[in-house]
Scaffold this active site. Structure first.
Site, PDB file in Angstrom:
ATOM      1  N   ALA A 295       0.435   0.764   0.812  1.00 14.33           N
ATOM      2  CA  ALA A 295       0.215  -0.204  -0.816  1.00 14.33           C
ATOM      3  C   ALA A 295      -0.745   0.347  -1.432  1.00 14.33           C
ATOM      4  CB  ALA A 295       0.458  -1.549  -0.318  1.00 14.33           C
ATOM      5  N   SER A 296      -1.337  -0.713  -1.869  1.00 18.65           N
ATOM      6  CA  SER A 296      -2.538  -0.589  -3.091  1.00 18.65           C
ATOM      7  C   SER A 296      -3.897  -0.191  -2.435  1.00 18.65           C
ATOM      8  CB  SER A 296      -2.403  -1.714  -3.911  1.00 18.65           C
ATOM      9  OG  SER A 296      -1.165  -2.069  -4.821  1.00 18.65           O
ATOM     10  N   THR A 297      -3.940  -0.318  -1.198  1.00 19.27           N
ATOM     11  CA  THR A 297      -5.414  -0.069  -0.733  1.00 19.27           C
ATOM     12  C   THR A 297      -5.539   1.422  -1.183  1.00 19.27           C
ATOM     13  OG1 THR A 297      -4.237   0.509   1.640  1.00 19.27           O
ATOM     14  CG2 THR A 297      -4.894  -1.584   1.478  1.00 19.27           C
ATOM     15  N   VAL A 298      -4.481   2.209  -1.391  1.00 21.09           N
ATOM     16  CA  VAL A 298      -4.862   3.675  -1.407  1.00 21.09           C
ATOM     17  C   VAL A 298      -5.208   3.894  -3.057  1.00 21.09           C
ATOM     18  CG1 VAL A 298      -3.619   4.311   0.501  1.00 21.09           C
ATOM     19  CG2 VAL A 298      -2.659   4.178  -1.696  1.00 21.09           C
TER      20      VAL A 298
END
Length: 651
Positions: free
Chosen positions: A337-340
């Site tokens: 998800a948006s952690t990357v």
């Protein structure tokens, strides 16, 4: 009177040839003498062969019947945490050993022992397995963990069973069971695959006299260090197989003890935080990527496997829908998800796809060029004019859709591989999945379909075919913290010996060398604002923290929604709810820990995973670290810990 019979009866003996009889007797005597002489010659010839010609051969055989080489298994090395707290030890137990080849009626003996020492079907099954793998005339453990009562009963009846003997043996014991199970793994009984592998590696001889071998985790990875070296005793035995005297011996060399990077107090604290949840937390020291804590819940008691787990217990663990045997930290593959987004930001700047000032308008969706297909932003009303800093701070999906489209899947996947995605991290646990960073070739091989542009767009926000483990996300975060320096996540701190051997990084993967230092700083500044800016997605979780934090939340979809379909948690099964992510580091200016959290089916990352990460950081920075720095205890090289080490570990 019969006169005929009377007159025909001879009145004297017939004539005898005395000379012929003497000759016959002489011949028979000669034959007998020659026979005796021949047999005596054969006898003396055999005696000569036995005593002179083949003396060494038959002496060796004779000695082989009364002289035996008994293996002396080594004591397995101990395992400690980073401050000398004992994690795995060896306890002394008594077991009943048997030499099957010297047992007259084995089946009857086994049946009788059911009543004497409580022999069970499971004991007999394990014995038969060991017998198939063992060496003839070698004692085999028949009944482990004898009680005092069982020892006493056998002492009374033991004279009937000369091939059986009660002996002490060491058994592995894990002091913190479920808390450390996914890290330590366990030792268990050798199976056929283990034996084949040991023989193939020419190590089987070193396992004479022992049936235990590291099966999972640290116990398996560092097996050669922990096992030690088997010794032997050359003994003389009597006709009943009992030892009369020891002729010579070579003592066993104990395995080396090892110290892990794990902080047990932190590990236990996080385990309590995750109680009742399905998830994982990884805590790394960003200076060298040493693992301070790595927790996966639910877990299991690894002591169950040491003597061979019962079929009932094993079925219970296998059938548990929460999958306690499964390490979510290293085997759980989830969309990151948006952690990357910060990692993609570094790649896009380095590839000149964007600059920190690149701005797009975010209306709440992104339309694929030359198509009517819309990709939705998590924020329905959109983020408006958005530059890179705002895109990370507010986690704009639309911005990163555009970035992914401009980069293309080839550059995007290659860069994310540099951050450690799609490959093992290198940690010393073989139970690790590489997860997946998708490529054109991967999709063609897996689905027999070509890559399309829509696939790339989903990858831009850590969705689609992209999966990652919590450890991979934590590793990528440390790479970001260190501006591209790649350290291997590891659990080994040092090996005990004459000189303490510190861990050396195997340098499995190269550093990310980019001249654009500003690219790293822009990504980190965005993560800082996630937690500290008024519009940051993680601001609420870290309000009033007495240290500065940088982080990034993520909400991983378990399934894809149709274009106009709304996400309704109330109508979904729990296992279809989103996974909650949060990865962060602190303090911002001098990072001392990286914390990565995944909570399965918990919902949004900022509202669920971030508060848990805050608790971990509060505990470590405000309580644990000052306590450790106060005592500054070095690694203990002895089993009995110092007073300071006891205080550090909260006892």
């Amino acid at each position: 009177m019969n006169l005929k019979k009377f007159f025909n009866t001879p009145t004297h003996e017939p004539f005898r040839d005395k000379k012929a009889e003497r000759n016959l007797f002489a011949r028979r005597t000669l034959v007998a003498f020659l026979g005796i002489l021949l047999l005596t010659g054969v006898l003396f010839t055999n005696i000569y062969q036995l005593q002179i010609v083949n003396f060494d051969t038959y002496q060796t055989r004779s000695n082989g019947n009364r002289i035996k080489l008994l293996p002396l298994p080594p004591t397995r090395g101990l395992i400690y945490d980073r401050y000398g707290k004992l994690l795995a030890e060896n306890l002394t137990f008594f077991g009943l050993y048997i030499v099957p080849e010297k047992t007259e009626n084995l089946d009857r003996t086994l049946d009788e022992l059911r009543y004497i020492v409580g022999l069970t079907d499971n004991d007999i099954e394990n014995f038969k397995k060991e017998r198939r793998r063992g060496t003839r005339y070698t004692p085999i453990l028949l009944k482990p963990n004898l009680t005092e009562e069982q020892i006493s009963r056998f002492a009374v009846n033991g004279y009937q069973y000369p091939s059986l003997e009660v002996r002490p043996y060491f058994k592995r014991h894990y002091l913190y069971g479920e808390t450390m199970a996914h890290i330590l793994g366990y030792v268990g009984k050798m199976n056929d695959k283990d034996v084949e592998r040991l023989k193939r590696e020419d190590k089987f001889a070193n396992y004479a006299g022992t049936n235990d071998i590291g099966k999972l985790g640290i116990e398996r990875y560092y097996e050669d260090i922990l096992q030690g070296t088997t010794g032997f005793e050359e003994v003389e035995i009597n006709n009943r197989g009992k030892v009369i005297r020891t002729l010579r011996s070579r003592p066993a060399v104990a395995g080396k003890s090892i110290h892990l990077t794990i902080d047990l107090a932190l590990q236990r604290y996080i385990t309590e935080l995750l109680s009742g949840l399905k998830g994982a937390v990884v805590v790394l020291d960003p200076k060298d990527s040493s693992v301070l804590a790595m927790v996966s819940t639910p877990s299991y008691d690894n002591n169950l496997f040491v003597d061979g787990i019962s079929s009932e217990d094993y079925k219970r663990l296998l059938n548990d829908l929460a999958r306690p045997l499964y390490s979510r930290a290293t085997q759980g593959a989830y969309p990151p998800a948006s952690t990357v987004k910060p990692f993609i930001a570094v790649a896009a700047q380095t590839e000149n796809v964007i600059t920190p000032n690149t701005t797009i308008f975010d209306p709440g969706y992104w339309v694929l060029p030359n198509s009517t297909k819309r990709f939705r932003d998590w924020k329905k009303t959109g983020h408006g004019d958005t530059d890179l800093n705002k895109a990370i701070t507010e986690s704009s999906d639309t911005y990163f859709y555009q970035v992914a489209y401009n980069m293309g899947i080839d550059r995007l996947s290659n860069w994310m591989k540099d951050f450690g995605f799609g490959m093992p991290t290198g940690i010393e646990i073989q139970e690790e999945t590489a997860a997946n960073i998708p490529t054109r070739e991967w999709k063609q091989k897996r689905y027999k379909r070509p890559w399309v542009q829509g696939d790339t767009i989903s990858v831009g926000i850590g969705q689609g075919y992209w999966t990652a483990t919590p450890l991979q996300v934590a590793k990528a975060t440390t790479i970001l913290v260190n501006n591209g320096k790649v350290n291997t996540p590891h659990l080994m701190k040092a090996i005990e010996g004459a000189v303490l051997e510190p861990y050396e990084d195997p340098l499995l993967y190269p550093d990310i060398n980019t001249p654009k230092v500003a690219a790293w700083e822009a990504a980190k500044r965005g993560m800082y604002n996630v937690v500290n800016a008024a519009n940051g997605t993680g601001r609420k979780a870290f309000a009033d923290a007495n240290y500065r934090v940088a982080g990034k939340s993520g909400t991983a979809q378990v399934f894809s929604l149709k274009e106009n379909e709304k996400y309704n948690t109330a109508g979904l099964k729990k296992e279809l709810h989103d996974h909650a992510w949060f990865t962060a580091y602190a303090p911002y200016d001098n990072p001392k820990l990286v914390v990565t959290v995944i909570l399965e089916n918990a919902g949004g990352g900022s509202s669920n995973a971030a508060p848990l990460a805050r608790k971990v950081m509060d505990y470590y920075l405000n309580q644990r670290l000052p306590q450790v720095e106060k005592y500054n205890v070095p690694i203990q090289q002895k089993k009995d810990l110092s007073q300071e080490s006891e205080q550090i570990n909260g006892r």
